[in-house]
Write an enzyme that holds these catalytic residues in place. Structure first.
Site, PDB file in Angstrom:
ATOM      1  N   TYR A 133     -38.785 -18.110 -47.021  1.00 48.13           N
ATOM      2  CA  TYR A 133     -39.678 -17.797 -48.137  1.00 48.13           C
ATOM      3  C   TYR A 133     -38.917 -17.898 -49.458  1.00 48.13           C
ATOM      4  CZ  TYR A 133     -42.629 -14.971 -51.232  1.00 48.13           C
ATOM      5  OH  TYR A 133     -43.372 -14.510 -52.293  1.00 48.13           O
ATOM      6  N   GLU A 187     -50.025  -9.569 -52.103  1.00 46.83           N
ATOM      7  CA  GLU A 187     -49.259  -8.575 -52.850  1.00 46.83           C
ATOM      8  C   GLU A 187     -49.964  -7.227 -52.785  1.00 46.83           C
ATOM      9  OE1 GLU A 187     -46.339  -8.822 -53.961  1.00 46.83           O
ATOM     10  OE2 GLU A 187     -45.973 -10.972 -54.063  1.00 46.83           O
ATOM     11  N   TRP A 193     -42.309  -6.512 -47.513  1.00 45.10           N
ATOM     12  CA  TRP A 193     -42.823  -7.871 -47.635  1.00 45.10           C
ATOM     13  C   TRP A 193     -42.627  -8.645 -46.337  1.00 45.10           C
ATOM     14  CZ3 TRP A 193     -46.363 -10.261 -49.933  1.00 45.10           C
ATOM     15  CH2 TRP A 193     -46.371 -11.652 -50.054  1.00 45.10           C
TER      16      TRP A 193
END
Length: 204
Positions: free
Chosen positions: A29, A51, A59
């Site tokens: 990522y 988000e 995350w």
């Protein structure tokens, strides 16, 4: 988008931001998405939703569930998600592949509807969001979790009826979509991201 010479497969010897460590999910990522400028509305809506789902979680959890999220939320097609009803909410609450939080699920659907309203007066979601890009010359040297522009974006979205769009969440969106370059000094991707931003055309 990342440069053609982005290091794939992952090169563990490259210096990276400390937050991604050596976990492949994070490194991939970091190397190919985080900080690269985005102008596509569907990708931006996905980032905005994810988000929001990440709030209070890691995350990494969201990354590992991203494909399930895409399947559950019709590829984050704004018009399709805006048509979701209570039956879809119940379906999503029963989907173990995503984060089963009623408030966040309902927020994603609500935000899709609010996005359609926004598009009645804006040329694109991208054009609206990029209007809040901070001035790079005024960026602080030390790491931050929000900024005046993220606070202003959050305030305007809330005024428009959006939810799960707090200032910290909006700053994370800015980082993810390349509106700010928060790759650390010494990270290999910092300059790559800067080069991409230099040739990026801001949506209008």
């Amino acid at each position: 988008m990342p440069p053609a010479d982005a290091p794939l497969p992952l090169d563990p010897s490259l210096p990276r931001c400390h937050w991604c460590g050596t976990l492949e999910d994070y490194c991939r990522y970091h190397d190919t998405e985080w900080g690269y400028p985005v102008a596509d509305d569907r990708r931006l809506f996905e980032k905005l939703c994810l988000e929001g789902f990440q709030s209070g979680l890691s995350w990494l959890t969201i990354l590992r569930k991203r494909e399930a999220f895409r399947s559950a939320f019709a590829g984050f097609d704004v018009e399709k998600v805006a048509r979701f009803g209570e039956r879809d909410v119940e379906r999503l609450l029963g989907d173990a592949g995503i984060v089963r939080h009623r408030g966040k699920i309902e927020a994603a659907i609500n935000n899709a509807r609010r996005a359609l309203e926004l598009l009645e007066t804006e040329s694109s979601l991208a054009a609206y969001l990029w209007r809040y890009e901070p001035d790079p010359a005024k960026r602080p040297v030390e790491p931050v979790t929000t900024c005046p522009e993220a606070i202003a974006l959050s305030k305007d979205l809330k005024k428009r009826g959006w939810s799960f769009v707090g200032p910290t969440t909006m700053y994370s969106l800015m980082q993810a979509m390349g509106m700010v370059n928060d790759h650390q000094q010494g990270c290999w991707a910092r300059e790559a991201v800067a080069r991409e931003r230099a040739v990026f055309t801001v949506p209008r």
